[in-house]
Design a protein around this motif. Structure first.
Motif: not given
Length: 515
Positions: A66-67, A71-73, A150-153, A288-289
């Motif tokens: 996810q980090r 980060f790259f998102q 999670v990265a895409h929330e 977090n994201p």
């Protein structure tokens, strides 16, 4: 939807999940304890208790994927997102196989006179252990997909999977009443099946929805990236395993000195602590994201501000329920469980105190993750957490009571919090004075108000379900105290604007309804 609204929306979704999952999980524990009996329940949580904490382990490992994705998102680099996902999937596949082999090897030593398990239960315990090893494999394999969600929330789908898991656990618990004599083995087998179902649900959804997960965008193995991901994930795994080793190591030490029955009390304490921790970890999962994306955007000032907000509100969200639980623990356990194991109440209270202390720096942990420089941090803090084990063994060897191991747990947790503050100051320039002013000092008055309300309630009232009144009064009174004394000026302004916006929407709906 802007970033602030997305955080609020996702937090609301995850809190809705909590209401469902906590109620079902606590009821499930009552059923399982009654169906298996104290001894079998203690054995299961001794041998397979690692699974109770694997949701934490999975989330900690998912932070790695996810980090990098978040980060790259933040940089809007879709090619790198695809490379990260597929290299992460390959890494976790290898990791899952390695851990599966290591668990099998470890099992040869654990059951050869090391664990204090009755001889007539030894074969069942070995079988359960193997089922749990399979469970671990599927949980590890699901990490990249969970990290992508999670990265895409996308907290809605995460919440749906979590609710499905607790419903399946409830069904398993009920089925135990209709099982044969080998209930412990049946329970272990069906619990192992849940992780494979969850993995399938995560994988199919991500492959269908997210571009970086689609088979047509599959990327080859990039040795440099794999090394970077592997180093980051390995240090995250080390930190998670240290925390997990601390928890399960204490279970083994208690077992060696007092036998399997005391593990029931310890398992119940971890169950209570784990369920209440969802209140704060849910908020952290939502924010977090944004912490990671802020660092990816080069906006470190915003990243640190979000980390401080997460630490303060994580503390408030847990304390506002955990402190009333501490004051009312005997009452709550008497209502919740048919038979309360010895030491369960004191274990629960002390685990909750440790959890509250942990929340003081919960946001700082995410900020350290966002910097990507975690090797020294994980090595130091993880090693400190493991010091709990020799300390616990020494205390019990000297003749101290069983709960002394959790007194050591609280002290070590406080030391770990100080170390987290030091590392974020070192890695990202966090001002210690700013942390004290915006987090610690703002928590003092609301905490005093909360404890006063609880003391007054337990001294003025006396009836079986008094804990419901205590919790209600605590939540209402402390919420006011948090607004008046717990928020900084900028935070209070945001909350006031949010309340005003809600009032305006309600008023508008009423006007439309009247028309």
């Amino acid at each position: 939807m802007n970033a602030a609204n997305r955080v609020v929306f996702n937090t609301g979704i995850l809190y809705g999940r909590i209401i469902v999952t906590v109620c079902i999980s606590l009821f499930t524990t009552r059923i399982v304890l009654d169906a298996l009996g104290a001894e079998d329940y203690g054995i299961f949580n001794l041998i397979a208790g690692v699974i109770v904490m694997l949701s934490f382990l999975k989330n900690a490992m998912a932070t790695s994927t996810q980090r990098f994705l978040s980060f790259f998102q933040g940089k809007n680099d879709k090619v790198m997102q695809a490379k990260i996902f597929w290299n992460s999937l390959f890494f976790h596949l290898i990791l899952g196989v390695v851990i599966l082999i290591l668990l099998e090897i470890a099992g040869l030593f654990l059951f050869d006179g090391f664990l204090n398990i009755p001889l007539d239960k030894l074969d069942e315990a070995k079988t359960v252990y193997r089922f749990m090893a399979i469970n671990v494999f599927f949980l590890i394999l699901s990490v990249p997909y969970n990290g992508s969600l999670v990265a895409h929330e996308n907290m809605i789908y995460v919440a749906l999977i979590n609710i499905l898991e607790v419903l399946l656990k409830l069904a398993i618990a009920i089925s135990l009443y209709h099982s044969a004599d080998d209930k412990l083995v049946v329970y272990g087998l069906m619990m192992a099946g849940i992780s494979s179902i969850s993995f399938t649900g995560y994988a199919l959804y991500c492959i269908r929805v997210y571009e970086e997960c689609k088979l047509k965008n599959r990327q080859g193995i990039d040795k440099k990236m794999l090394k970077e991901l592997g180093a980051y994930a390995s240090w995250n795994l080390f930190g998670s395993l240290c925390s997990l080793g601390r928890t399960q190591g204490l279970a083994v030490i208690l077992n060696l000195f007092f036998g399997a029955i005391i593990n029931s009390a310890y398992a119940i304490a971890n169950q209570v602590g784990g369920q209440l921790m969802f209140l704060s970890t849910t908020m952290l999962k939502s924010i977090n994201p944004q912490i990671m994306k802020s660092e990816g955007n080069g906006d470190r000032k915003r990243m640190l501000r979000l980390a401080l907000i997460a630490s303060k509100f994580g503390f408030f969200l847990l304390s506002i329920v955990a402190v009333p639980f501490i004051f009312e623990m005997d009452n709550i356990l008497a209502v919740w469980l048919k038979e309360v194991p010895d030491y369960a109440a004191i274990f629960c209270k002390m685990v909750l105190v440790g959890a509250i202390i942990n929340q003081l720096t919960i946001g700082l942990q995410s900020a350290i993750q966002a910097t990507g420089r975690i090797k020294a941090y994980q090595a130091t803090v993880g090693s400190v957490l493991l010091l709990n084990l020799p300390l616990a063994f020494l205390l019990l060897k000297m003749g101290f009571a069983a709960y002394s191991v959790l007194a050591g747990y609280i002290v070590v947790e406080f030391i770990a919090c100080c170390l987290r503050l030091y590392f974020l100051h070192l890695l990202a320039g966090l001002s210690v004075q700013r942390y004290l002013e915006r987090v610690i000092y703002k928590e003092v008055v609301p905490l005093l108000v909360l404890m006063t309300i609880c003391l007054l309630s337990i001294n003025l009232f006396d009836f079986p379900f008094r804990f419901l009144l205590t919790i209600t009064l605590a939540v209402l009174g402390t919420s006011v105290a948090i607004y008046l004394w717990g928020l900084c000026e900028d935070e209070r302004e945001i909350v006031s604007k949010g309340i005003l916006k809600i009032k305006q929407k309600v008023t508008k709906k009423k006007e439309l309804a009247l028309k």
